[in-house]
Write a protein that holds these residues in place. Structure first.
Motif, PDB file in Angstrom:
ATOM      1  N   LEU A 100      45.667  -2.011-102.516  1.00 13.24           N
ATOM      2  CA  LEU A 100      44.201  -2.982-102.943  1.00 13.24           C
ATOM      3  C   LEU A 100      43.461  -2.499-102.518  1.00 13.24           C
ATOM      4  O   LEU A 100      41.688  -2.460-102.445  1.00 13.24           O
ATOM      5  N   SER A 101      44.047  -2.823-101.116  1.00 11.07           N
ATOM      6  CA  SER A 101      42.207  -3.427-100.231  1.00 11.07           C
ATOM      7  C   SER A 101      41.617  -2.070 -99.819  1.00 11.07           C
ATOM      8  O   SER A 101      40.852  -1.321 -99.641  1.00 11.07           O
ATOM      9  N   ALA A 102      42.864  -0.724 -99.862  1.00 13.11           N
ATOM     10  CA  ALA A 102      42.040   0.789 -99.791  1.00 13.11           C
ATOM     11  C   ALA A 102      41.386   1.188-100.394  1.00 13.11           C
ATOM     12  O   ALA A 102      40.444   1.985-101.003  1.00 13.11           O
ATOM     13  N   GLN A 103      41.864   0.261-102.236  1.00 16.62           N
ATOM     14  CA  GLN A 103      40.748   0.689-103.764  1.00 16.62           C
ATOM     15  C   GLN A 103      39.550   0.256-103.187  1.00 16.62           C
ATOM     16  O   GLN A 103      38.393   0.894-104.014  1.00 16.62           O
ATOM     17  N   ARG A 104      39.536  -0.682-102.534  1.00 12.62           N
ATOM     18  CA  ARG A 104      38.568  -1.528-102.955  1.00 12.62           C
ATOM     19  C   ARG A 104      37.249  -1.389-102.060  1.00 12.62           C
ATOM     20  O   ARG A 104      36.335  -0.691-101.937  1.00 12.62           O
ATOM     21  N   THR A 105      37.735  -0.580-100.575  1.00 14.01           N
ATOM     22  CA  THR A 105      37.196   0.359-100.219  1.00 14.01           C
ATOM     23  C   THR A 105      36.323   0.879-100.925  1.00 14.01           C
ATOM     24  O   THR A 105      35.417   1.250-100.323  1.00 14.01           O
ATOM     25  N   ALA A 106      37.032   1.897-101.577  1.00 12.42           N
ATOM     26  CA  ALA A 106      36.029   3.405-102.140  1.00 12.42           C
ATOM     27  C   ALA A 106      35.785   2.578-102.960  1.00 12.42           C
ATOM     28  O   ALA A 106      34.972   3.637-103.531  1.00 12.42           O
ATOM     29  N   LEU A 107      35.958   1.517-104.354  1.00 10.60           N
ATOM     30  CA  LEU A 107      35.172   1.632-104.752  1.00 10.60           C
ATOM     31  C   LEU A 107      33.619   1.159-104.450  1.00 10.60           C
ATOM     32  O   LEU A 107      32.899   1.323-104.979  1.00 10.60           O
ATOM     33  N   TYR A 108      33.857   0.066-103.073  1.00 18.02           N
ATOM     34  CA  TYR A 108      32.362  -0.424-102.715  1.00 18.02           C
ATOM     35  C   TYR A 108      31.149   0.915-102.299  1.00 18.02           C
ATOM     36  O   TYR A 108      30.423   1.782-102.138  1.00 18.02           O
ATOM     37  N   ARG A 109      32.311   2.195-101.909  1.00 12.74           N
ATOM     38  CA  ARG A 109      31.236   2.910-101.118  1.00 12.74           C
ATOM     39  C   ARG A 109      31.225   4.143-102.328  1.00 12.74           C
ATOM     40  O   ARG A 109      30.119   4.807-101.875  1.00 12.74           O
ATOM     41  N   SER A 110      31.793   4.109-103.475  1.00 10.87           N
ATOM     42  CA  SER A 110      31.600   5.401-105.005  1.00 10.87           C
ATOM     43  C   SER A 110      30.149   4.282-105.339  1.00 10.87           C
ATOM     44  O   SER A 110      29.386   4.801-106.584  1.00 10.87           O
ATOM     45  N   ARG A 111      29.905   3.213-104.746  1.00 13.83           N
ATOM     46  CA  ARG A 111      28.659   2.424-106.012  1.00 13.83           C
ATOM     47  C   ARG A 111      28.370   2.474-107.263  1.00 13.83           C
ATOM     48  O   ARG A 111      27.705   2.306-108.016  1.00 13.83           O
ATOM     49  N   ALA A 131      18.007  -7.833-110.061  1.00 16.27           N
ATOM     50  CA  ALA A 131      18.634  -7.655-110.930  1.00 16.27           C
ATOM     51  C   ALA A 131      19.590  -8.890-110.302  1.00 16.27           C
ATOM     52  O   ALA A 131      20.358  -9.258-109.147  1.00 16.27           O
ATOM     53  N   LEU A 132      19.884 -10.074-111.458  1.00 18.25           N
ATOM     54  CA  LEU A 132      21.044 -10.521-111.725  1.00 18.25           C
ATOM     55  C   LEU A 132      22.084 -10.957-111.527  1.00 18.25           C
ATOM     56  O   LEU A 132      22.579 -10.073-113.035  1.00 18.25           O
ATOM     57  N   LEU A 133      22.980 -10.857-110.667  1.00 16.48           N
ATOM     58  CA  LEU A 133      24.950 -10.837-110.567  1.00 16.48           C
ATOM     59  C   LEU A 133      25.014 -11.918-110.987  1.00 16.48           C
ATOM     60  O   LEU A 133      25.064 -13.137-110.952  1.00 16.48           O
ATOM     61  N   ASP A 134      26.281 -12.164-112.148  1.00 18.57           N
ATOM     62  CA  ASP A 134      27.031 -12.871-112.000  1.00 18.57           C
ATOM     63  C   ASP A 134      27.881 -13.029-111.501  1.00 18.57           C
ATOM     64  O   ASP A 134      28.348 -12.544-109.816  1.00 18.57           O
ATOM     65  N   PRO A 135      28.771 -14.541-111.086  1.00 12.28           N
ATOM     66  CA  PRO A 135      29.082 -15.116-109.941  1.00 12.28           C
ATOM     67  C   PRO A 135      30.516 -14.183-109.507  1.00 12.28           C
ATOM     68  O   PRO A 135      30.180 -14.152-108.246  1.00 12.28           O
ATOM     69  N   HIS A 136      30.746 -13.502-110.547  1.00  8.67           N
ATOM     70  CA  HIS A 136      31.821 -12.576-110.347  1.00  8.67           C
ATOM     71  C   HIS A 136      31.839 -11.868-109.788  1.00  8.67           C
ATOM     72  O   HIS A 136      32.443 -10.812-108.625  1.00  8.67           O
ATOM     73  N   GLN A 137      30.248 -10.867-110.152  1.00  6.36           N
ATOM     74  CA  GLN A 137      30.163  -9.516-109.358  1.00  6.36           C
ATOM     75  C   GLN A 137      29.503 -10.152-107.444  1.00  6.36           C
ATOM     76  O   GLN A 137      29.281  -8.656-107.157  1.00  6.36           O
ATOM     77  N   VAL A 138      29.179 -10.218-107.304  1.00  6.09           N
ATOM     78  CA  VAL A 138      28.056 -11.123-105.992  1.00  6.09           C
ATOM     79  C   VAL A 138      29.569 -10.669-105.072  1.00  6.09           C
ATOM     80  O   VAL A 138      28.764 -10.146-104.041  1.00  6.09           O
ATOM     81  N   TRP A 139      30.760 -11.000-104.438  1.00  2.76           N
ATOM     82  CA  TRP A 139      30.840 -10.958-103.189  1.00  2.76           C
ATOM     83  C   TRP A 139      31.272  -9.150-103.303  1.00  2.76           C
ATOM     84  O   TRP A 139      31.093  -8.172-102.653  1.00  2.76           O
ATOM     85  N   VAL A 140      31.702  -8.734-104.930  1.00  5.51           N
ATOM     86  CA  VAL A 140      31.754  -7.014-104.272  1.00  5.51           C
ATOM     87  C   VAL A 140      30.533  -6.480-104.078  1.00  5.51           C
ATOM     88  O   VAL A 140      30.915  -5.601-103.431  1.00  5.51           O
ATOM     89  N   GLN A 141      29.545  -6.791-104.575  1.00  2.06           N
ATOM     90  CA  GLN A 141      28.602  -7.101-104.131  1.00  2.06           C
ATOM     91  C   GLN A 141      28.362  -5.821-102.457  1.00  2.06           C
ATOM     92  O   GLN A 141      27.626  -5.407-102.335  1.00  2.06           O
ATOM     93  N   ILE A 142      28.344  -7.432-102.474  1.00  3.01           N
ATOM     94  CA  ILE A 142      27.755  -7.758-101.035  1.00  3.01           C
ATOM     95  C   ILE A 142      28.736  -7.044 -99.937  1.00  3.01           C
ATOM     96  O   ILE A 142      28.309  -5.821 -99.702  1.00  3.01           O
ATOM     97  N   ALA A 143      30.312  -6.862-100.346  1.00  2.81           N
ATOM     98  CA  ALA A 143      30.597  -5.657 -99.650  1.00  2.81           C
ATOM     99  C   ALA A 143      30.813  -4.258 -99.704  1.00  2.81           C
ATOM    100  O   ALA A 143      30.364  -3.398 -98.916  1.00  2.81           O
ATOM    101  N   GLU A 144      30.308  -4.009-101.561  1.00  2.00           N
ATOM    102  CA  GLU A 144      29.984  -2.854-101.973  1.00  2.00           C
ATOM    103  C   GLU A 144      28.518  -2.530-100.051  1.00  2.00           C
ATOM    104  O   GLU A 144      28.303  -1.212-100.061  1.00  2.00           O
ATOM    105  N   LEU A 145      27.558  -3.200-100.014  1.00  2.00           N
ATOM    106  CA  LEU A 145      26.357  -3.452 -99.483  1.00  2.00           C
ATOM    107  C   LEU A 145      26.194  -2.956 -97.657  1.00  2.00           C
ATOM    108  O   LEU A 145      26.251  -1.774 -97.705  1.00  2.00           O
TER     109      LEU A 145
END
Length: 343
Positions: A100-111, A131-145
């Motif tokens: 799951l951790s590896a897949q999350r990293t790949a997701l963040y890199r994929s944009r 752009a307004l982020l929903d609460p559940h999007q915030v941490w994923v967006q931070i990780a992607e950045l």
């Protein structure tokens, strides 16, 4: 109560052990009472058909409760088998978490999240501004950045401690960013520092140039000077956040982060070495870098990895309160801290 895939043990409920039914229990007891019993002997002792016992023996062997020796079957210690089953479950969970951790990293890199957010912008969002982020999007967006940062990350961390999965993702992402040479400068409240150290086994991971202050005004992150995450509520990301891209607001956010960082207090120096060898290695790293060697060349000379070199440099930034390798070389040379390189 049901036994489940792994056979939950419930006091007084024998059929929950290893997920066995009455047939399984009868066959195991028959084997436990007879040394190296054949299938026919087990069937006779359990009072069951041979075909049914044959199938049950295979299941018991698969769970480590029976072992074939010569032409017979011998019962195995059920307490050891139970421990092995739980150990297997823990390993399976660890493997799933690693995947799951590896897949999350790949997701963040994929944009992919950025594409998703761009497609869901509300009509009142100004194109190219925020752009307004929903609460559940915030941490994923931070990780992607963080995962896609190339030059610098600046952030202020205050308010409630992030949920553990989000906090672990952020710390790991920041460590990877710092490891690949991204300049990471941040200010944390003391509570956030304590929480991060707890996640890191007692010490703060190598996440760049960290300072702390009880007066961090809000939680905010800016990456590469091109995107920033600004919470709707300064202390509660659960209310959502703005993903800011407009140059004007980005300049204000960048100035805020730099000003707070400059006025905050540095943390203690890098983690102490148990026998002084770590500090000696850092001195050798400094000397070789001052001679113009690359990270790879330094690593080759000292018999360490380039990642260790970068981590040492990050720790030295914190120790000497600098933000670049040039500043580090100038300060350490002025203080006479550059020893001759190892040979």
């Amino acid at each position: 109560m049901t036994a489940g895939e792994w056979g939950i043990v419930v006091p007084g409920d024998e059929q929950a052990l290893f997920g066995l039914d009455e047939t399984g229990l009868a066959v195991f007891r028959a084997a436990a009472g007879h040394h190296r019993a054949t299938i026919e002997m087990l069937a006779d002792r359990a009072g069951l058909p041979v075909e049914k016992v044959t199938a049950e023996v295979d299941r018991l062997a698969g769970r480590g409760l029976l072992r074939k020796i010569d032409e017979g079957w011998e019962a195995q210690d059920p307490s050891i088998a139970l421990y092995v089953e739980h150990a297997m479950r823990e390993r399976a969970l660890e493997q799933r978490e690693a995947t799951l951790s590896a897949q999350r990293t790949a997701l963040y890199r994929s944009r992919l999240l950025s594409d998703y957010v761009a497609g869901r912008r509300r009509p009142d969002n100004v194109e190219g501004v925020a752009a307004l982020l929903d609460p559940h999007q915030v941490w994923v967006q931070i990780a992607e950045l963080v995962e896609n940062a190339t030059t610098q990350i600046g952030f202020l961390l205050s308010g409630p401690t992030p949920p553990r999965p989000a906090a672990v993702d952020m710390l790991q992402g920041l460590a990877r960013a710092a490891g690949r040479g991204v300049r990471v400068a941040s200010v944390w409240t003391p509570d956030q520092v304590t929480a991060a150290r707890a996640l890191g086994g007692g010490r703060l991971p190598a996440v760049g140039w960290v300072r702390q202050s009880p007066l961090v005004p809000m939680r905010v992150m800016i990456v590469d000077g091109r995107e920033a995450v600004l919470p709707v509520d300064p202390d509660d990301l659960g209310q959502g956040a703005l993903l800011v891209r407009a140059p004007g607001p980005l300049a204000v956010i960048s100035d805020l982060v730099e000003r707070v960082h400059k006025e905050a207090q540095p943390l203690n120096g890098p983690r102490p070495a148990a026998d002084g060898s770590e500090q000696a290695r850092r001195g050798a790293v400094l000397a070789l870098l001052a001679q113009g060697h690359t990270d790879q060349a330094v690593a080759d000379r000292l018999g360490i990895t380039p990642r260790t070199v970068r981590r040492d440099v990050a720790d030295l930034y914190v120790q000497h309160g600098v933000t670049s390798r040039f500043q580090l070389g100038a300060i350490t040379a002025r203080l006479g801290l550059l020893p001759p390189p190892r040979r």
